[in-house]
Scaffold this motif. Structure first.
Motif, mmCIF file in Angstrom:
data_model
loop_
_atom_site.group_PDB
_atom_site.id
_atom_site.type_symbol
_atom_site.label_atom_id
_atom_site.label_comp_id
_atom_site.label_asym_id
_atom_site.label_seq_id
_atom_site.Cartn_x
_atom_site.Cartn_y
_atom_site.Cartn_z
ATOM 1 N N MET A 1 19.176 -26.358 -16.713
ATOM 2 C CA MET A 1 18.237 -25.302 -17.116
ATOM 3 C C MET A 1 17.290 -25.004 -15.967
ATOM 4 S SD MET A 1 15.801 -25.182 -20.485
ATOM 5 C CE MET A 1 14.891 -23.695 -20.880
ATOM 6 N N SER A 2 16.967 -23.747 -15.787
ATOM 7 C CA SER A 2 16.102 -23.324 -14.703
ATOM 8 C C SER A 2 14.815 -22.724 -15.259
ATOM 9 C CB SER A 2 16.811 -22.287 -13.814
ATOM 10 O OG SER A 2 17.955 -22.845 -13.210
ATOM 11 N N TYR A 3 13.768 -22.795 -14.425
ATOM 12 C CA TYR A 3 12.453 -22.314 -14.849
ATOM 13 C C TYR A 3 11.879 -21.395 -13.775
ATOM 14 C CZ TYR A 3 12.957 -26.366 -17.899
ATOM 15 O OH TYR A 3 13.427 -27.294 -18.796
ATOM 16 N N SER A 4 11.211 -20.347 -14.222
ATOM 17 C CA SER A 4 10.607 -19.397 -13.285
ATOM 18 C C SER A 4 9.309 -19.984 -12.727
ATOM 19 C CB SER A 4 10.305 -18.081 -13.993
ATOM 20 O OG SER A 4 9.264 -18.259 -14.945
ATOM 21 N N VAL A 5 8.794 -19.338 -11.690
ATOM 22 C CA VAL A 5 7.528 -19.773 -11.097
ATOM 23 C C VAL A 5 6.407 -19.745 -12.140
ATOM 24 C CG1 VAL A 5 5.755 -19.200 -9.402
ATOM 25 C CG2 VAL A 5 8.154 -19.050 -8.766
ATOM 26 N N GLY A 6 6.378 -18.696 -12.930
ATOM 27 C CA GLY A 6 5.336 -18.575 -13.948
ATOM 28 C C GLY A 6 5.403 -19.688 -14.967
ATOM 29 N N GLN A 7 6.622 -20.021 -15.403
ATOM 30 C CA GLN A 7 6.788 -21.091 -16.382
ATOM 31 C C GLN A 7 6.331 -22.432 -15.805
ATOM 32 O OE1 GLN A 7 11.008 -20.296 -17.091
ATOM 33 N NE2 GLN A 7 10.546 -19.882 -19.274
ATOM 34 N N VAL A 8 6.750 -22.727 -14.579
ATOM 35 C CA VAL A 8 6.370 -23.998 -13.943
ATOM 36 C C VAL A 8 4.854 -24.052 -13.749
ATOM 37 C CG1 VAL A 8 6.575 -25.393 -11.854
ATOM 38 C CG2 VAL A 8 8.596 -24.257 -12.811
ATOM 39 N N SER A 9 4.276 -22.937 -13.349
ATOM 40 C CA SER A 9 2.826 -22.886 -13.165
ATOM 41 C C SER A 9 2.103 -23.198 -14.463
ATOM 42 C CB SER A 9 2.417 -21.499 -12.664
ATOM 43 O OG SER A 9 1.011 -21.353 -12.676
ATOM 44 N N ALA A 10 2.608 -22.653 -15.569
ATOM 45 C CA ALA A 10 1.951 -22.834 -16.858
ATOM 46 C C ALA A 10 2.009 -24.270 -17.342
ATOM 47 C CB ALA A 10 2.582 -21.891 -17.887
ATOM 48 N N PHE A 11 3.196 -24.888 -17.338
ATOM 49 C CA PHE A 11 3.249 -26.222 -17.929
ATOM 50 C C PHE A 11 2.953 -27.344 -16.934
ATOM 51 C CE2 PHE A 11 7.295 -27.113 -16.102
ATOM 52 C CZ PHE A 11 8.230 -26.147 -16.442
ATOM 53 N N ALA A 12 2.890 -27.060 -15.625
ATOM 54 C CA ALA A 12 2.536 -28.089 -14.643
ATOM 55 C C ALA A 12 1.047 -28.045 -14.294
ATOM 56 C CB ALA A 12 3.364 -27.928 -13.375
ATOM 57 N N GLY A 13 0.372 -26.964 -14.684
ATOM 58 C CA GLY A 13 -1.056 -26.876 -14.409
ATOM 59 C C GLY A 13 -1.394 -26.589 -12.965
ATOM 60 N N VAL A 14 -0.505 -25.912 -12.249
ATOM 61 C CA VAL A 14 -0.772 -25.520 -10.865
ATOM 62 C C VAL A 14 -0.640 -24.008 -10.769
ATOM 63 C CG1 VAL A 14 0.010 -27.700 -9.877
ATOM 64 C CG2 VAL A 14 1.647 -25.836 -10.191
ATOM 65 N N THR A 15 -1.245 -23.438 -9.754
ATOM 66 C CA THR A 15 -1.183 -21.976 -9.619
ATOM 67 C C THR A 15 0.136 -21.557 -8.977
ATOM 68 O OG1 THR A 15 -2.189 -21.974 -7.420
ATOM 69 C CG2 THR A 15 -3.682 -21.923 -9.307
ATOM 70 N N VAL A 16 0.486 -20.312 -9.215
ATOM 71 C CA VAL A 16 1.671 -19.742 -8.569
ATOM 72 C C VAL A 16 1.493 -19.770 -7.055
ATOM 73 C CG1 VAL A 16 2.987 -17.606 -8.225
ATOM 74 C CG2 VAL A 16 2.269 -18.283 -10.540
ATOM 75 N N ARG A 17 0.277 -19.535 -6.611
ATOM 76 C CA ARG A 17 -0.002 -19.558 -5.175
ATOM 77 C C ARG A 17 0.281 -20.941 -4.579
ATOM 78 N NH1 ARG A 17 -5.717 -17.502 -2.477
ATOM 79 N NH2 ARG A 17 -5.098 -17.796 -0.277
ATOM 80 N N THR A 18 -0.067 -21.992 -5.331
ATOM 81 C CA THR A 18 0.196 -23.352 -4.864
ATOM 82 C C THR A 18 1.693 -23.597 -4.739
ATOM 83 O OG1 THR A 18 -1.852 -24.235 -5.798
ATOM 84 C CG2 THR A 18 -0.067 -25.802 -5.412
ATOM 85 N N LEU A 19 2.459 -23.151 -5.716
ATOM 86 C CA LEU A 19 3.916 -23.319 -5.665
ATOM 87 C C LEU A 19 4.512 -22.579 -4.476
ATOM 88 C CD1 LEU A 19 4.734 -23.012 -9.478
ATOM 89 C CD2 LEU A 19 4.815 -25.086 -8.085
ATOM 90 N N HIS A 20 3.987 -21.388 -4.225
ATOM 91 C CA HIS A 20 4.462 -20.643 -3.063
ATOM 92 C C HIS A 20 4.117 -21.385 -1.772
ATOM 93 C CE1 HIS A 20 4.600 -16.492 -5.309
ATOM 94 N NE2 HIS A 20 5.563 -17.333 -5.684
ATOM 95 N N HIS A 21 2.928 -22.005 -1.748
ATOM 96 C CA HIS A 21 2.519 -22.763 -0.562
ATOM 97 C C HIS A 21 3.433 -23.967 -0.340
ATOM 98 C CE1 HIS A 21 -0.033 -24.499 2.497
ATOM 99 N NE2 HIS A 21 -0.195 -25.602 1.773
ATOM 100 N N TYR A 22 3.751 -24.671 -1.444
ATOM 101 C CA TYR A 22 4.659 -25.815 -1.317
ATOM 102 C C TYR A 22 6.026 -25.376 -0.792
ATOM 103 C CZ TYR A 22 1.381 -28.677 -4.072
ATOM 104 O OH TYR A 22 0.289 -29.375 -4.507
ATOM 105 N N ASP A 23 6.457 -24.213 -1.231
ATOM 106 C CA ASP A 23 7.750 -23.676 -0.770
ATOM 107 C C ASP A 23 7.686 -23.353 0.721
ATOM 108 O OD1 ASP A 23 10.258 -22.567 -0.536
ATOM 109 O OD2 ASP A 23 9.835 -20.806 -1.758
ATOM 110 N N LYS A 24 6.608 -22.689 1.134
ATOM 111 C CA LYS A 24 6.461 -22.309 2.539
ATOM 112 C C LYS A 24 6.367 -23.544 3.435
ATOM 113 C CE LYS A 24 3.651 -19.352 5.526
ATOM 114 N NZ LYS A 24 2.475 -18.424 5.590
#
Length: 266
Positions: free
Chosen positions: A1-24
């Motif tokens: 199962m896959s999860y979108s950035v928004g979904q991960v941001s919501a249930f992990a308690g981190v911002t979408v910007r943070t996830l993008h930073h981790y990716d970069k």
């Protein structure tokens, strides 16, 4: 199962910007993308994110987290032990800051206008328990004597406090000697010490008639925090607070027997 950035941001308690930073930073790159090109995170990605957030909570920088997660030879245990030592040192530092803040609060509550360093120099092991000072302020809030004592205390200089505490230390030594030598609490020596304490209060803080002195002594007997203002805990003996209280009461009775003016006993 896959999860979108928004979904991960919501249930992990981190911002979408943070996830993008981790990716970069190549710390956490999503395993897949949707047909429209959106990032999709797998279960394995979420497990890695949990690990990242764990180390971030402990204060690890991102480059060190990357080394721990990507290098099988990285010694995570040693890094955690080192971080624990750092955190322990930080806890100790914050505790010292908290104590300094408490002493600063006590200065305001007790009306003693000295720096923490000056207070330690002057007062030594005689401490002002903040809870006791606060309760006393509430208990005697409407008392003219309490207001006068706080005002006069606030006006004392460092040298005033040094002299005041010198007198108190000499008196304390005499009290301990009388107690240790078995002098009766209603004997002349103990009553004279009680009278000296009463005059000390009048001289430095507020007029202290025998009746008021009785109430102060009752607090000494009932509340160890109050008695610690007079005799520091390391110098106390079992029964000493009660002994001092009885001496004060005996001295007040001596005053009442020798006075005709009832104001003297209030």
């Amino acid at each position: 199962m896959s999860y979108s950035v928004g979904q991960v941001s919501a249930f992990a308690g981190v911002t979408v910007r943070t996830l993008h930073h981790y990716d970069k930073a190549e710390l956490l790159s999503p395993s897949d993308r949707s047909r429209a090109g959106y990032r999709l995170y797998s279960e394995a990605d979420l497990i890695r994110l949990q690990q990242i957030l764990f180390y971030r909570e402990l204060g690890f920088p991102l480059d060190e987290i990357a080394a721990i997660l990507t290098d099988p030879q990285a010694n995570a245990l040693e890094r955690l032990q080192a971080r624990r030592r750092q955190l322990s040192e930080e806890v100790a530092r914050l505790q010292r800051l908290a104590e300094a803040a408490e002493r600063a609060i006590e200065v305001q509550q007790t009306g003693v206008p000295l720096t923490p360093q000056e207070r330690f120099e002057v007062f030594g092991e005689v401490t002002f328990d903040l809870s006791c000072a606060t309760e006393a302020e509430l208990k005697w809030a409407d008392s003219p004597g309490q207001r006068e004592a706080m005002t006069r205390a606030a006006g004392h200089t460092k040298e005033d406090w040094r002299q005041l505490m010198g007198e108190a230390a000499a008196w304390r030594a005499e009290l301990l000697a009388a107690f240790d030598e078995g002098e009766p609490s209603d004997g002349e020596r103990a009553m004279d010490l009680a009278e000296e304490h009463r005059l000390h209060i009048s001289r430095w803080f507020t007029s202290c008639p025998p009746g008021m002195h009785r109430r102060i002594a009752d607090d000494f007997a009932a509340d160890p925090r109050a008695f610690a203002l007079v005799v520091p805990a390391p110098q106390q003996r079992p029964g000493l607070a009660a002994y001092a209280c009885k001496a004060v009461h005996a001295n007040a009775t001596r005053h009442s027997e020798g006075r005709t003016d009832p104001e003297e006993d209030r």
